[in-house]
Design an enzyme around this catalytic site. Structure first.
Site, PDB file in Angstrom:
ATOM      1  N   ARG A  25      10.616  -3.516  25.638  1.00 56.87           N
ATOM      2  CA  ARG A  25       9.700  -4.407  26.360  1.00 56.87           C
ATOM      3  C   ARG A  25       8.281  -3.847  26.310  1.00 56.87           C
ATOM      4  NH1 ARG A  25      12.860  -4.540  31.958  1.00 56.87           N
ATOM      5  NH2 ARG A  25      12.768  -2.314  31.453  1.00 56.87           N
ATOM      6  N   HIS A  59      12.070  -0.210  42.511  1.00 62.44           N
ATOM      7  CA  HIS A  59      12.542  -1.268  41.605  1.00 62.44           C
ATOM      8  C   HIS A  59      11.357  -2.122  41.169  1.00 62.44           C
ATOM      9  CE1 HIS A  59      15.089  -3.991  39.563  1.00 62.44           C
ATOM     10  NE2 HIS A  59      15.544  -4.714  40.570  1.00 62.44           N
TER      11      HIS A  59
END
Length: 460
Positions: free
Chosen positions: A353, A297
């Site tokens: 992004r 993550h």
């Protein structure tokens, strides 16, 4: 008996007026959230009453075994992740957010606190609202001495993410939500005190994050807090690694882009799950941070940077080109190794992004050798992965770029990168926490089954 009395108070007590005079900014914020919450609560009630038994999706064995991928089983009001368009904050793409949200004077990157306002209210704030909101956060930024002492008591070799999660738990002592819950308050008031904690937490997390950086990697001395700067600009200057205005700008961009990513990712889901038990925001984000610290993550961006630096070393000074990186990527895959930073669990196109960070890099650091390597990877690796036919998305995600920008501006301690991520993501998870309380989402309790039960269900 004490617990029973508390429950009785919780059910029946009338909430006393908040003795602290709220600022006009806070009053406006509450009015906007309250009005939207009333509307969305009616939507929720209608869905439950008229469509409660309506099936929206089939659950497969693969979903049950492979991490509930693509299983629609949560409600998150603040953002939505589309496989082709990327994340949208309250229906606005990141391109729209970066264009429409207020900027710092002379800047071109959207302010993250303006994104916070958008996530909380569903509205793009005006310049005046953003200025007042920044001031509201500054007013809440003081860190109690006991929290600083707790951080200073930790061994310097303690991972920065461990220090940050401990800091959240140290701040929990002053949770306004926990205090009011124990005193007894109506369910309809939950979101207001959740908002108080959310604002406090977002205001304080850059300060403790900068403290952790300075004590772990530098001399322990922190540059003075500057309330004349915006939330992200002040965080950048407290790190003390670069006085260039563009470092403040790239910090604003990074913190805005990473602020929210719907509710299904590990850290957001963990925060939501813990919060659904009515644990306060500090407990909830403290738990979420432990998930964010995982290699699959939040640690991904530092792993991508480590890979880029290793590739740069292996190239031995050769100028990175599309052809050179194509050969390198093919060799890497033939050796059974993974190329980090490409592909995404949900996205099926290039991460917006990544593209916004790329635009920034092309404008401000196009001649940086590490960016030139990133650029060559962008051109070379997707076709190689696509040709292999084993990945659903061969395109780069934001982690393939973020580390290069931090490294360029002299923030080079890779173990700290996830802390920067955490400062940003606090905005999203706290917005989600407030909204979960505002529309009265219940405690989360999915059903689990052993493999043999799953097998029986599958063979019916």
């Amino acid at each position: 008996m004490e617990r029973v009395n508390r429950i009785a108070q919780h059910v029946s007590a009338s909430l006393a007026p908040n003795p602290t005079a709220a600022s006009p900014c806070l009053e406006s914020l509450k009015a906007k959230i309250g009005a939207l919450a009333k509307k969305q609560s009616a939507v929720k009630a209608d869905l439950l009453k008229n469509f409660g038994e309506k099936k929206i999706q089939d659950v497969t064995v693969e979903m049950a075994i492979n991490g509930a991928r693509s299983m629609k089983s949560m409600v998150t009001e603040t953002s939505d992740l589309d496989a082709n368009k990327g994340i949208a904050y309250r229906g606005k793409s990141l391109y729209e957010c970066n264009k429409e949200l207020p900027k710092a004077p002379g800047g071109s990157c959207a302010l993250p606190e303006a994104a916070f306002w958008l996530l909380l209210t569903g509205e793009v704030p005006s310049e005046a609202e953003t200025k007042a909101f920044t001031e509201e956060l500054h007013k809440r930024s003081a860190i109690p001495a006991n929290v600083m002492a707790t951080i200073d008591s930790l061994p310097l070799e303690t991972h920065p993410m461990t220090q940050l999660s401990i800091s959240m738990l140290a701040l929990q002592k002053d949770s306004k939500f926990a205090k009011k819950y124990n005193e007894g308050m109506k369910k309809g008031e939950y979101w207001e005190y959740a908002l108080e904690d959310a604002l406090d937490l977002v205001a304080k997390i850059p300060v403790v994050a900068a403290k952790i950086y300075r004590r772990t990697f530098k001399d322990g001395k922190m540059p003075a807090y500057d309330s004349k700067l915006d939330w992200a600009g002040n965080y950048a200057q407290m790190l003390g690694v670069n006085s260039d205005e563009q470092f403040k700008e790239v910090t604003r961009l990074y913190l805005m882009l990473h602020a929210d990513h719907e509710g299904g990712n590990v850290s957001a889901h963990t925060t939501h799950l813990v919060g659904s038990a009515l644990s306060d925001p500090y407990y909830s984000w403290g738990a979420g941070l432990c998930g964010l610290a995982g290699p699959l993550h939040g640690l991904a961006n530092q792993e991508c940077l480590a890979w880029l630096l290793d590739v740069q070393k292996q190239l031995g000074g050769q100028t990175p080109t599309k052809e050179l990186l194509t050969d390198f990527a093919e060799k890497t895959l033939k050796e059974g190794k993974v190329i980090p930073g490409f592909g995404h669990a949900v996205l099926r196109n290039t991460d917006p992004r990544y593209m916004l960070e790329r635009e920034f890099a092309l404008k401000h650091c196009a001649k940086d050798p590490l960016f030139q390597l990133v650029d060559s990877c962008y051109q070379a690796i997707p076709p190689v992965l696509e040709k292999g036919g084993k990945v659903k998305n061969p395109f780069p995600n934001v982690d393939a770029h973020s580390g290069q920008l931090m490294y360029f501006y002299n923030l080079r301690e890779q173990n700290y990168y996830t802390v920067v991520f955490a400062v940003s993501r606090a905005i999203g998870v706290m917005s989600q926490y407030v909204w979960a309380r505002a529309i009265g989402l219940p405690i989360e309790r999915p059903k689990s089954v052993p493999l043999d039960v799953l097998e029986k269900l599958a063979k019916k």
